[in-house]
Design a protein around this motif. Sequence first.
Motif, short mmCIF file in Angstrom:
data_model
loop_
_atom_site.label_atom_id
_atom_site.label_comp_id
_atom_site.label_asym_id
_atom_site.label_seq_id
_atom_site.Cartn_x
_atom_site.Cartn_y
_atom_site.Cartn_z
N ASN A 401 0.84 -1.19 0.00
CA ASN A 401 0.00 0.00 0.00
C ASN A 401 0.88 1.25 0.00
O ASN A 401 1.68 1.46 0.91
N SER A 403 0.17 4.38 0.46
CA SER A 403 -0.12 5.37 1.50
C SER A 403 0.49 5.01 2.84
O SER A 403 1.00 5.87 3.56
N ASP A 459 -4.11 6.94 -4.39
CA ASP A 459 -4.00 5.79 -3.51
C ASP A 459 -3.78 4.56 -4.39
O ASP A 459 -4.35 4.46 -5.48
#
Length: 818
Positions: A401, A403, A459
């Motif tokens: 991920n 983020s 994202d």
Amino acid sequence: MTRFLLLFFAFVSFSISAQQLKSPSEFLGYELGTEFTRHHEVVDYYEYLAKEASDRVKLTVYGQTNERRPLLLAYVSSAANITNLENIRQEHLKDTQGTGNTSKAIVWLSYNVHGNESVSTEASMQTIYELLTNKSSYLENAVVIMDPCINPDGRDRYSNWYNQYKNSPYEVDPNSKEHHEGWWNGRSNHYMFDLNRDWAWLTQVESQHRIKVYNKWLPHIHVDFHEQGVDNPYFFAPAAEPYHEVVTDFQRDFQVTLGKNHAKYFDANGWFYFTKEMFDLFYPSYGDTYPTYNGAIGMTYEQGGSGRGGLGVITGIGDTLTLKDRIAHHFTTGLSTIEVSAKNAGKLNAEFKKFYQNKNFKYKSYVLNGDEDKIDALKNLLSKHKIEFSNADKGSFKGFNYSTGTNGSITGSKNSLVVSTNQTKGTLVKVLFEPNAKLSDSLTYDITAWSLPYAYGLDGIASTSIVPNGSEEVNTQIPSSQSINANTYAHITDWNSMKDARFLAELLKEGVRVRKTDHPFSLQGKSFARGSLIITKSDNQNKAGFIEILKKTSDKFKKDITPSSTGFVDSGKDFGSSYVQMITKPKIAVLSGKPTSTYRFGEIWHFFEQQLHYPLTVLDNEYFNKVDLKDYHVLILPSGRYGDFFNEKQLKKLQDWVKTGGKIIAMGGAINAIDGEKGFSIKKKEVAKDSTDVKPKPHKNTQRERIKNAITGAIFKTKVDNTHPLAYGYGSNYFTLKLGSSSYEYLKSGNAVYLENNTKPISGFAGSDAQKNISNSLVFGAERYGKGQVIYMIDNPLFRGFWENGKLFFANALFMVD
């Protein structure tokens, strides 16, 4: 007639043709290397060769510069190959799919990407002449694509400047004026961008034109000809570490093969050179790395000289370096490159085919979510690179991920973007999207982080599995202009991206009055965030054609407009509230010339003219003190080396102007010129030295010790106060590209974007001491000063025009902060 006689007459015919071709010196009317040839004269010579040797030269114009100069490509090969050129190209491209069957080497030579590194265009003319005469045998197995000048605007700027200021005869004393360009030097293009750092980002017209043709060929070999400092000997392959991990063993080895062949000629002439130092293969937007990541042997060749060289100059060791010397060196490596490539055409074809097969990268797919405008901006870039993408199906996708910097998941939707490495451009996808590029050596030539999800503010996850393409959905959305009505009380739209900023800029230029909300509100079942734009009938009742302008502009930018029959909101502040303010149509000025950086000024100039499309007044430093700032709402101070540019009287003038309502946007190094010691309240952050670390360090470790204090273009996760107008349209975090370790203390208020204690980069290199220095420091902030504002941008949101997610901060500084 016997076959022998046919071959004989063909040979005699070629020999007569070769003898009749004029050399560059004969055509131009002066000995090559005794003058700098202007671009139109270079074009004339290439057109002459294309006419006189039309069986072996095909000349095309692939675009035009900002200053309307033509961009040329010359295809040079044997008569048989030129006749079969399109067939060769198509068969070569089949190698990317593993089905090609060509035996020719495709060699692309790019000259003069930096305008004042002016020798290579001269060398290109000598090189093409030699190929058509004495070295024509090289062309049997090779198609040579020559771009005689990537940057004609910059080169003519330098050539014209030099011809204006040089002595006659030229002066070799390095102190003479002809060896010292002014602030607006010839290195960069019209907008002062470095075209050698724009191959991947494609912000400039020259790059955009070139990439279209480059992708039609994807050559085996690409050489980018450069110059460096006067006192440096010649550099050629192999490159220095770090090499990106995707560079293949063959690409490494063939650089050595080429380098040894160059060395043979340089040794014979007693010319000095070096290899394996300084110029690495990592940052993806160079003229050596971008081709490398597309399967080529990409190389930089560097000759000493550059803008300081002129027609001749005395070097640091007392030798005289002439333009003729510089031409000879680039001429030699150019021909040597073609010679080796032609001899190894079979190997180059076989290895090029291998490059595009059997990719086994860790991350197989990248799934991205975010604002539709930002997704569209990324799609636009990918399309230019011929990178395939698709929508995702709904569902959950697991992987790294971006983020959080850890493994996680995101939920896909019809707007989610999927980009896979399982495609022709898979290697380039890996390089541009990987979360954190593997760095084999921290001593690098450029930035060390650039990952596109961070750059575009999306994202995303990087998945170790192939994510299948989603089903196509037809967009049935009603065009926004159909919701615009003359009887409507107000029209509302969001504020999230540069598309929104362009929409606002267009309306302001047209004289339409627009408000912004400083508080979120809801109306008719829809929620609107801070910064949302409100265009009312009442504000524009005296504007002729108001509704037609609004319809035209919303269609142009594909803006979704929400009509409202009332200014009475369900929650939040009504449209008549003092929290719903009119946006000023600002008159904006920027400081140019010394002491600003040409690159940093150019980024601002380009932003206004080519991205925002809003008028900008350029105030030169030579007459800046005579300008009445009362005529302007905003003054931008680009980063640079200001020193004592603002004396006490001038600082007082700036302060008085801000107090009465002016707005300063100070960027990077410009902040030092107005900081707490000199004018405004921002203070540089001081970090205590570690007094225990006093052990002497070996001299050989000097560079390694220095980089402890360096940040070489790394990405950091920052905190965002999106209740501040400077941060409207952003979430609670922003990934900033930090280019150095300079840091400033938090402001008493107005800290829109800032770093806290955890300053480990999420991508790229930052030295241990530098990380300590930037902890708890400001990134973007605004200080209220009287009736005006001073906005501080420590990091550069406009850097090289490619950090897409930072640009809205700059638009906020212009339109939202009041």
